[in-house]
Design a protein around this motif. Structure first.
Motif, PDB file in Angstrom:
ATOM      1  N   ARG A 138       0.860  -1.178   0.000  1.00  0.00           N
ATOM      2  CA  ARG A 138       0.000   0.000   0.000  1.00  0.00           C
ATOM      3  C   ARG A 138       0.896   1.228   0.000  1.00  0.00           C
ATOM      4  O   ARG A 138       1.666   1.422   0.935  1.00  0.00           O
ATOM      5  N   PRO A 139       0.810   2.061  -1.045  1.00  0.00           N
ATOM      6  CA  PRO A 139       1.672   3.236  -1.089  1.00  0.00           C
ATOM      7  C   PRO A 139       1.347   4.205   0.052  1.00  0.00           C
ATOM      8  O   PRO A 139       0.206   4.315   0.463  1.00  0.00           O
ATOM      9  N   THR A 140       2.367   4.889   0.542  1.00  0.00           N
ATOM     10  CA  THR A 140       2.192   5.825   1.629  1.00  0.00           C
ATOM     11  C   THR A 140       2.082   7.238   1.073  1.00  0.00           C
ATOM     12  O   THR A 140       2.968   7.702   0.364  1.00  0.00           O
ATOM     13  N   SER A 141       0.990   7.917   1.421  1.00  0.00           N
ATOM     14  CA  SER A 141       0.786   9.286   0.946  1.00  0.00           C
ATOM     15  C   SER A 141       1.435  10.272   1.913  1.00  0.00           C
ATOM     16  O   SER A 141       1.773   9.929   3.045  1.00  0.00           O
ATOM     17  N   ILE A 142       1.553  11.507   1.478  1.00  0.00           N
ATOM     18  CA  ILE A 142       2.089  12.573   2.324  1.00  0.00           C
ATOM     19  C   ILE A 142       1.198  12.749   3.549  1.00  0.00           C
ATOM     20  O   ILE A 142       1.685  12.913   4.668  1.00  0.00           O
ATOM     21  N   LYS A 143      -0.127  12.707   3.354  1.00  0.00           N
ATOM     22  CA  LYS A 143      -1.054  12.849   4.481  1.00  0.00           C
ATOM     23  C   LYS A 143      -0.856  11.731   5.498  1.00  0.00           C
ATOM     24  O   LYS A 143      -0.912  11.953   6.704  1.00  0.00           O
ATOM     25  N   THR A 144      -0.630  10.521   5.018  1.00  0.00           N
ATOM     26  CA  THR A 144      -0.400   9.396   5.925  1.00  0.00           C
ATOM     27  C   THR A 144       0.894   9.589   6.694  1.00  0.00           C
ATOM     28  O   THR A 144       0.945   9.346   7.907  1.00  0.00           O
ATOM     29  N   LEU A 145       1.942  10.032   6.015  1.00  0.00           N
ATOM     30  CA  LEU A 145       3.211  10.282   6.699  1.00  0.00           C
ATOM     31  C   LEU A 145       3.055  11.365   7.761  1.00  0.00           C
ATOM     32  O   LEU A 145       3.576  11.247   8.873  1.00  0.00           O
ATOM     33  N   GLU A 146       2.308  12.417   7.429  1.00  0.00           N
ATOM     34  CA  GLU A 146       2.048  13.484   8.407  1.00  0.00           C
ATOM     35  C   GLU A 146       1.284  12.923   9.596  1.00  0.00           C
ATOM     36  O   GLU A 146       1.615  13.193  10.754  1.00  0.00           O
ATOM     37  N   TRP A 147       0.248  12.135   9.324  1.00  0.00           N
ATOM     38  CA  TRP A 147      -0.566  11.530  10.384  1.00  0.00           C
ATOM     39  C   TRP A 147       0.302  10.638  11.274  1.00  0.00           C
ATOM     40  O   TRP A 147       0.172  10.647  12.500  1.00  0.00           O
ATOM     41  N   GLU A 148       1.193   9.854  10.668  1.00  0.00           N
ATOM     42  CA  GLU A 148       2.102   9.002  11.443  1.00  0.00           C
ATOM     43  C   GLU A 148       2.967   9.837  12.376  1.00  0.00           C
ATOM     44  O   GLU A 148       3.131   9.510  13.551  1.00  0.00           O
ATOM     45  N   ARG A 149       3.527  10.905  11.840  1.00  0.00           N
ATOM     46  CA  ARG A 149       4.420  11.756  12.654  1.00  0.00           C
ATOM     47  C   ARG A 149       3.654  12.422  13.791  1.00  0.00           C
ATOM     48  O   ARG A 149       4.158  12.506  14.920  1.00  0.00           O
ATOM     49  N   ILE A 150       2.438  12.880  13.525  1.00  0.00           N
ATOM     50  CA  ILE A 150       1.615  13.488  14.580  1.00  0.00           C
ATOM     51  C   ILE A 150       1.342  12.469  15.687  1.00  0.00           C
ATOM     52  O   ILE A 150       1.525  12.762  16.874  1.00  0.00           O
TER      53      ILE A 150
END
Length: 185
Positions: A138-150
């Motif tokens: 499953r490709p990781t989107s920028i929004k997902t990366l931001e959500w992970e970091r938050i």
């Protein structure tokens, strides 16, 4: 509720569902009840804590995002209450960081929505370290990366919104708005 759950039968399975989507929670509750589970519902960390005063759940299903609250705080509280409770985290915001944190905080498994009763029961019965779990690309989107970091930073700060915002270099209101949004990566 007139259930005497503080002293449940040893063979009885009591499931706590912590989910803020009322329709999904009711559907999940009915589905588990058809499988001979007793089910109690909460929509927040505070409601879950209140139920733990009078009930002894053997299992729990926790949504990762509860309004502006993080389900990781619920996982932590449930595990501290009873380290033997089997806890499955459900999320529409799948990320490696939140999965790792959920397991560290006491979850026994982590499932991506949509998950059904079969998936959740299978997750309850899975043993740690199974090698036969399918690996999905499953490709990781920028929004997902931001959500992970938050979420990673929230966990690091003990779910302190002000400190999390400071560490992320954003205004507290911006962070609160992001936590309040419902996005699907």
């Amino acid at each position: 509720m007139s259930e005497s759950a503080s002293h449940p039968n040893e063979n009885e399975r009591l499931l706590l569902i912590v989910e803020d989507d009322a329709a999904f929670a009711r559907t999940l509750k009915r589905s588990f009840e058809r499988r001979d589970w007793r089910v109690i519902l909460a929509t927040s960390l505070e409601e879950a804590r209140e139920l733990l005063r009078t009930h002894a759940p053997t299992n729990a299903v926790v949504d990762l995002k509860l309004g502006t609250e993080s389900g990781l705080a619920v996982v932590q509280a449930l595990h501290q209450h009873d380290a033997d409770m089997l806890i499955v985290v459900l999320t529409g915001f799948a990320s490696i960081a939140t999965a790792v944190e959920a397991i560290k905080l006491g979850a026994s498994n982590y499932l991506v929505k949509p998950s059904n009763t079969d998936d959740i029961e299978a997750a309850f019965s899975r043993t740690p370290g199974e090698v036969d779990i399918p690996v999905a690309a499953r490709p990781t989107s920028i929004k997902t990366l931001e959500w992970e970091r938050i979420h990673e930073t929230l966990a690091e700060t003990g779910f302190n919104i002000s400190e999390t915002a400071r560490r992320l270099g954003m205004h507290r209101r911006t962070l609160a708005r992001k936590l309040g949004k419902r996005f699907v990566p």
